[in-house]
Design a protein around this motif. Structure first.
Motif, PDB file in Angstrom:
ATOM      1  N   VAL A  24      18.857  -0.508  -2.084  1.00  0.00           N
ATOM      2  CA  VAL A  24      18.791  -1.967  -2.013  1.00  0.00           C
ATOM      3  C   VAL A  24      17.578  -2.339  -1.170  1.00  0.00           C
ATOM      4  O   VAL A  24      17.448  -1.878  -0.028  1.00  0.00           O
ATOM      5  CB  VAL A  24      20.065  -2.564  -1.369  1.00  0.00           C
ATOM      6  N   VAL A  25      16.669  -3.150  -1.741  1.00  0.00           N
ATOM      7  CA  VAL A  25      15.471  -3.563  -1.002  1.00  0.00           C
ATOM      8  C   VAL A  25      15.464  -5.069  -0.848  1.00  0.00           C
ATOM      9  O   VAL A  25      15.970  -5.801  -1.706  1.00  0.00           O
ATOM     10  CB  VAL A  25      14.177  -3.080  -1.695  1.00  0.00           C
ATOM     11  N   LEU A  26      14.899  -5.536   0.254  1.00  0.00           N
ATOM     12  CA  LEU A  26      14.832  -6.964   0.573  1.00  0.00           C
ATOM     13  C   LEU A  26      13.432  -7.488   0.298  1.00  0.00           C
ATOM     14  O   LEU A  26      12.439  -6.858   0.690  1.00  0.00           O
ATOM     15  CB  LEU A  26      15.193  -7.195   2.042  1.00  0.00           C
ATOM     16  N   THR A  27      13.354  -8.637  -0.362  1.00  0.00           N
ATOM     17  CA  THR A  27      12.050  -9.198  -0.717  1.00  0.00           C
ATOM     18  C   THR A  27      12.023 -10.707  -0.542  1.00  0.00           C
ATOM     19  O   THR A  27      13.059 -11.378  -0.588  1.00  0.00           O
ATOM     20  CB  THR A  27      11.677  -8.890  -2.182  1.00  0.00           C
ATOM     21  N   SER A  28      10.813 -11.216  -0.371  1.00  0.00           N
ATOM     22  CA  SER A  28      10.571 -12.653  -0.376  1.00  0.00           C
ATOM     23  C   SER A  28       9.198 -12.879  -0.983  1.00  0.00           C
ATOM     24  O   SER A  28       8.187 -12.492  -0.402  1.00  0.00           O
ATOM     25  CB  SER A  28      10.617 -13.237   1.044  1.00  0.00           C
ATOM     26  N   ALA A  29       9.170 -13.487  -2.166  1.00  0.00           N
ATOM     27  CA  ALA A  29       7.891 -13.761  -2.815  1.00  0.00           C
ATOM     28  C   ALA A  29       7.081 -14.750  -1.989  1.00  0.00           C
ATOM     29  O   ALA A  29       5.852 -14.690  -1.962  1.00  0.00           O
ATOM     30  CB  ALA A  29       8.130 -14.317  -4.219  1.00  0.00           C
ATOM     31  N   ARG A  30       7.760 -15.662  -1.311  1.00  0.00           N
ATOM     32  CA  ARG A  30       7.063 -16.682  -0.521  1.00  0.00           C
ATOM     33  C   ARG A  30       6.496 -16.104   0.764  1.00  0.00           C
ATOM     34  O   ARG A  30       5.325 -16.343   1.097  1.00  0.00           O
ATOM     35  CB  ARG A  30       8.021 -17.826  -0.189  1.00  0.00           C
ATOM     36  N   ALA A  31       7.296 -15.323   1.483  1.00  0.00           N
ATOM     37  CA  ALA A  31       6.854 -14.788   2.769  1.00  0.00           C
ATOM     38  C   ALA A  31       6.142 -13.443   2.645  1.00  0.00           C
ATOM     39  O   ALA A  31       5.501 -12.989   3.588  1.00  0.00           O
ATOM     40  CB  ALA A  31       8.046 -14.664   3.715  1.00  0.00           C
ATOM     41  N   GLY A  32       6.283 -12.783   1.508  1.00  0.00           N
ATOM     42  CA  GLY A  32       5.616 -11.493   1.314  1.00  0.00           C
ATOM     43  C   GLY A  32       6.432 -10.299   1.761  1.00  0.00           C
ATOM     44  O   GLY A  32       5.956  -9.160   1.664  1.00  0.00           O
ATOM     45  N   GLU A  33       7.673 -10.521   2.194  1.00  0.00           N
ATOM     46  CA  GLU A  33       8.503  -9.401   2.620  1.00  0.00           C
ATOM     47  C   GLU A  33       8.809  -8.486   1.428  1.00  0.00           C
ATOM     48  O   GLU A  33       9.190  -8.937   0.350  1.00  0.00           O
ATOM     49  CB  GLU A  33       9.817  -9.886   3.221  1.00  0.00           C
ATOM     50  N   GLY A  34       8.630  -7.198   1.633  1.00  0.00           N
ATOM     51  CA  GLY A  34       8.946  -6.229   0.599  1.00  0.00           C
ATOM     52  C   GLY A  34       8.000  -6.232  -0.589  1.00  0.00           C
ATOM     53  O   GLY A  34       8.258  -5.553  -1.593  1.00  0.00           O
ATOM     54  N   LEU A  35       6.913  -6.978  -0.501  1.00  0.00           N
ATOM     55  CA  LEU A  35       5.971  -7.043  -1.618  1.00  0.00           C
ATOM     56  C   LEU A  35       5.389  -5.656  -1.887  1.00  0.00           C
ATOM     57  O   LEU A  35       4.915  -4.983  -0.971  1.00  0.00           O
ATOM     58  CB  LEU A  35       4.851  -8.031  -1.305  1.00  0.00           C
ATOM     59  N   GLY A  36       5.438  -5.223  -3.123  1.00  0.00           N
ATOM     60  CA  GLY A  36       4.911  -3.922  -3.514  1.00  0.00           C
ATOM     61  C   GLY A  36       5.970  -2.849  -3.652  1.00  0.00           C
ATOM     62  O   GLY A  36       5.710  -1.806  -4.252  1.00  0.00           O
ATOM     63  N   LEU A  37       7.171  -3.106  -3.142  1.00  0.00           N
ATOM     64  CA  LEU A  37       8.233  -2.108  -3.252  1.00  0.00           C
ATOM     65  C   LEU A  37       8.646  -1.899  -4.711  1.00  0.00           C
ATOM     66  O   LEU A  37       8.848  -0.764  -5.149  1.00  0.00           O
ATOM     67  CB  LEU A  37       9.455  -2.524  -2.426  1.00  0.00           C
ATOM     68  N   LEU A  38       8.758  -2.985  -5.462  1.00  0.00           N
ATOM     69  CA  LEU A  38       9.115  -2.882  -6.875  1.00  0.00           C
ATOM     70  C   LEU A  38       8.035  -2.124  -7.638  1.00  0.00           C
ATOM     71  O   LEU A  38       8.338  -1.241  -8.450  1.00  0.00           O
ATOM     72  CB  LEU A  38       9.305  -4.275  -7.469  1.00  0.00           C
ATOM     73  N   LEU A  39       6.792  -2.447  -7.364  1.00  0.00           N
ATOM     74  CA  LEU A  39       5.672  -1.755  -8.012  1.00  0.00           C
ATOM     75  C   LEU A  39       5.679  -0.273  -7.659  1.00  0.00           C
ATOM     76  O   LEU A  39       5.494   0.593  -8.530  1.00  0.00           O
ATOM     77  CB  LEU A  39       4.355  -2.396  -7.587  1.00  0.00           C
ATOM     78  N   ASP A  40       5.896   0.041  -6.389  1.00  0.00           N
ATOM     79  CA  ASP A  40       5.916   1.443  -5.954  1.00  0.00           C
ATOM     80  C   ASP A  40       7.022   2.235  -6.648  1.00  0.00           C
ATOM     81  O   ASP A  40       6.804   3.371  -7.084  1.00  0.00           O
ATOM     82  CB  ASP A  40       6.115   1.522  -4.437  1.00  0.00           C
ATOM     83  N   ARG A  41       8.210   1.641  -6.751  1.00  0.00           N
ATOM     84  CA  ARG A  41       9.330   2.343  -7.394  1.00  0.00           C
ATOM     85  C   ARG A  41       9.061   2.537  -8.890  1.00  0.00           C
ATOM     86  O   ARG A  41       9.410   3.565  -9.463  1.00  0.00           O
ATOM     87  CB  ARG A  41      10.634   1.562  -7.211  1.00  0.00           C
ATOM     88  N   ALA A  42       8.423   1.562  -9.508  1.00  0.00           N
ATOM     89  CA  ALA A  42       8.100   1.671 -10.932  1.00  0.00           C
ATOM     90  C   ALA A  42       7.062   2.765 -11.165  1.00  0.00           C
ATOM     91  O   ALA A  42       7.185   3.579 -12.093  1.00  0.00           O
ATOM     92  CB  ALA A  42       7.579   0.333 -11.449  1.00  0.00           C
ATOM     93  N   LEU A  43       6.041   2.811 -10.327  1.00  0.00           N
ATOM     94  CA  LEU A  43       5.007   3.840 -10.458  1.00  0.00           C
ATOM     95  C   LEU A  43       5.597   5.228 -10.221  1.00  0.00           C
ATOM     96  O   LEU A  43       5.247   6.192 -10.916  1.00  0.00           O
ATOM     97  CB  LEU A  43       3.871   3.576  -9.471  1.00  0.00           C
ATOM     98  N   ALA A  44       6.490   5.327  -9.256  1.00  0.00           N
ATOM     99  CA  ALA A  44       7.132   6.617  -8.972  1.00  0.00           C
ATOM    100  C   ALA A  44       7.922   7.101 -10.169  1.00  0.00           C
ATOM    101  O   ALA A  44       7.889   8.288 -10.531  1.00  0.00           O
ATOM    102  CB  ALA A  44       8.032   6.493  -7.744  1.00  0.00           C
ATOM    103  N   ALA A  45       8.647   6.175 -10.817  1.00  0.00           N
ATOM    104  CA  ALA A  45       9.421   6.543 -12.006  1.00  0.00           C
ATOM    105  C   ALA A  45       8.498   7.042 -13.107  1.00  0.00           C
ATOM    106  O   ALA A  45       8.815   8.001 -13.829  1.00  0.00           O
ATOM    107  CB  ALA A  45      10.235   5.353 -12.495  1.00  0.00           C
ATOM    108  N   GLY A  46       7.342   6.425 -13.232  1.00  0.00           N
ATOM    109  CA  GLY A  46       6.386   6.833 -14.240  1.00  0.00           C
ATOM    110  C   GLY A  46       5.727   8.164 -13.944  1.00  0.00           C
ATOM    111  O   GLY A  46       5.248   8.852 -14.861  1.00  0.00           O
ATOM    112  N   GLU A  47       5.712   8.527 -12.674  1.00  0.00           N
ATOM    113  CA  GLU A  47       5.093   9.781 -12.266  1.00  0.00           C
ATOM    114  C   GLU A  47       6.079  10.939 -12.216  1.00  0.00           C
ATOM    115  O   GLU A  47       5.745  12.025 -11.753  1.00  0.00           O
ATOM    116  CB  GLU A  47       4.417   9.593 -10.909  1.00  0.00           C
ATOM    117  N   GLY A  48       7.285  10.692 -12.669  1.00  0.00           N
ATOM    118  CA  GLY A  48       8.251  11.781 -12.772  1.00  0.00           C
ATOM    119  C   GLY A  48       9.349  11.792 -11.739  1.00  0.00           C
ATOM    120  O   GLY A  48      10.239  12.656 -11.802  1.00  0.00           O
TER     121      GLY A  48
END
Length: 287
Positions: free
Chosen positions: A194-218
């Protein structure tokens, strides 16, 4: 002999086969699909826009397909990121299906796309049952939706490989109980991140991208317990209608696929894709 056939079971089996084919095709070309599910108003589009911008800044070839019952608003917002974006209007259908997604990607998705984010229809019921050929399934919930959301929608949260909490910048104002929410997620999906994010404040920004890239890398995503139960028992959605009546007839129960459209009328979709296809709108073709 009479056996009652549950049409929903057959539809889901057909979808699973299409999802397996689509996943294999996209994986072979180096594309990772991320399926985003949430209720309406969760802040999914706002967060995705920030993640797409970040992906572009990092030089990651990314695209997004967004599905709604009506309007191109989300696609127009996402297109501001400058990445390829496509809008699918479902004309009242409450979810995407693997075959539908595959048709919309054909001829549109750039060959070098590394990540494809699919913003599913805002709904935590129908989309939860349909595999889209994704490599990562993400369920989002805002702090305004209540800590018991995972208990109310156990299939959606129970099949998630990542849970994202949004709008944390107002968590204190709405008295969001993070500990209770995490406990409820753990109850339906033990071990999921479970990750915490805020598009307005920038909290957790990039976590979704990082997890997606990791899945793509195996990297192997979280395996939900519920996914294993579904595979071992088939798609059991509480409508297991195999009955032996002894009269030699087969009855098909298709009532689970009556969808109510916004015009107030019920339209029966048997999901054999012989009914009219949803309308497709392209909001952007830029990178």
């Amino acid at each position: 002999m009479c056996r009652v056939v549950d049409l929903r079971q057959a539809v889901l089996a057909k979808n699973d086969m299409a999802a397996q084919v689509l996943r294999a095709e996209l994986t072979a070309r180096g594309t990772t699909v991320v399926n985003l599910l949430s209720s309406p108003g969760s802040g999914k589009t706002a967060l995705l826009e920030r993640e797409l911008l970040l992906a572009r800044e990092r030089g990651v070839a990314v695209a997004a397909l967004t599905a709604d019952l009506a309007t191109e608003n989300d696609a127009q917002r996402l297109a501001r990121s400058g990445v390829p974006v496509k809008q699918v209007l479902t004309d009242g259908l409450c979810h995407l299906e693997a075959g539908m997604l595959g048709r919309h990607l054909d001829g549109w998705l750039p060959e070098d796309t590394r990540l494809l984010f699919v913003e599913n229809v805002g709904n935590l019921v129908c989309p939860a049952s349909y595999d889209l050929g994704e490599s990562l399934r993400v369920v989002l919930a805002s702090v305004t939706e209540g800590e018991d959301k995972p208990l109310k929608y156990p299939t959606a949260f129970g099949l998630a490989q990542l849970v994202v909490v949004t709008k944390t910048d107002i968590a204190r104002a709405v008295e969001f109980d993070e500990a209770a929410f995490r406990a409820h997620v753990e109850q339906v999906n033990p071990g999921v991140e479970v990750v915490l994010t805020s598009a307005r404040a920038g909290e957790g920004l990039g976590l979704l991208l990082d997890r997606a890239l990791a899945a793509g890398e195996g990297a192997v995503p979280h395996t939900p317990v519920m996914a294993g139960l579904q595979q071992s028992h088939g798609h059991d959605h509480g409508h297991d209608h195999d009955h032996d009546h002894g009269d030699g007839h087969v009855h098909v129960h298709g009532d689970d696929h009556d969808h109510v459209h916004g015009d107030g009328h019920e339209h029966e979709h048997e999901h054999d894709h012989e009914h009219p296809h949803p309308h497709v709108r392209s909001a952007a073709q830029t990178r």
